[in-house]
Design a protein around this motif. Sequence first.
Motif, mmCIF file in Angstrom:
data_model
loop_
_atom_site.group_PDB
_atom_site.id
_atom_site.type_symbol
_atom_site.label_atom_id
_atom_site.label_comp_id
_atom_site.label_asym_id
_atom_site.label_seq_id
_atom_site.Cartn_x
_atom_site.Cartn_y
_atom_site.Cartn_z
ATOM 1 N N HIS A 1 -4.263 9.700 -7.526
ATOM 2 C CA HIS A 1 -3.987 8.285 -7.310
ATOM 3 C C HIS A 1 -2.579 7.976 -7.790
ATOM 4 O O HIS A 1 -2.067 8.624 -8.707
ATOM 5 N N ILE B 1 0.130 4.394 -8.185
ATOM 6 C CA ILE B 1 0.445 2.974 -7.974
ATOM 7 C C ILE B 1 1.948 2.798 -8.103
ATOM 8 O O ILE B 1 2.542 3.218 -9.100
ATOM 9 N N SER C 1 0.527 1.461 1.685
ATOM 10 C CA SER C 1 -0.689 1.707 0.918
ATOM 11 C C SER C 1 -1.727 2.359 1.822
ATOM 12 O O SER C 1 -2.082 1.805 2.869
ATOM 13 N N THR D 1 -1.203 3.179 -3.731
ATOM 14 C CA THR D 1 -1.268 1.717 -3.706
ATOM 15 C C THR D 1 0.128 1.187 -3.988
ATOM 16 O O THR D 1 0.742 1.563 -4.983
ATOM 17 N N LEU E 1 2.243 -2.198 -4.692
ATOM 18 C CA LEU E 1 2.071 -3.593 -5.113
ATOM 19 C C LEU E 1 3.342 -4.406 -4.880
ATOM 20 O O LEU E 1 4.438 -3.837 -4.887
#
Lengths: 114, 112
Positions: A10, A12, A86, A112, A114
């Motif tokens: 993962h 971000i 994303s 992801t 943002l």
Amino acid sequence: DAGVTQSPTHLIKTRGQQVTLRCSPKSGHDTVSWYQQALGQGPQFIFQYYEEEERQRGNFPDRFSGHQFPNYSSELNVNALLLGDSALYLCASSLAGGATDTQYFGPGTRLTVL
Amino acid sequence: QKEVEQNSGPLSVPEGAIASLNCTYSDRGSQSFFWYRQYSGKSPELIMFIYSNGDKEDGRFTAQLNKASQYVSLLIRDSQPSDSATYLCAVTAAGGSYIPTFGRGTSLIVHP
């Protein structure tokens, strides 16, 4: 028999940043393909690497670039990240010259933005 | 543009029933056909592939290919709740590029 591995699992990031994803192909495979899979969609082909060269490319902007190393592992780089980047990024390996070129997927990297 | 179409579902079947998943493709020159299973949040897992017209069986799974009608299907016999997943159809064209085009997948729910 080692399967396809990807890292990280993962990630971000924020808009405008750059990201590098990594992939090691299945043992014995020499070709790596990268896909982007948005939620509810099928995987979309980004590009394929063979013999350290980009062999084919899908309909993705130049912000997406890649590299293949002599040991067949590969990186996917995405610059100037957008919210729309994303997705689940999938690496698939295969053996060039095979009659089927069947692709085997790694576990993916969930990005992801943002 | 090569297209691969799948009904997004969900397809709901009772445990023990036969689940039938269908896929149509636009490129008449398509050569290889693949079915992948994808559990939620996971990556696609190859179930089977088929190249020639007719049926190909592997355990509880049967792939059926009809090139004249440009469709490929996957039958799952004796469906189990663990078969609940999204099933992706992928098609490669002739010519050696071997880059598969994927459908968006059909969600299968097998209820006890």
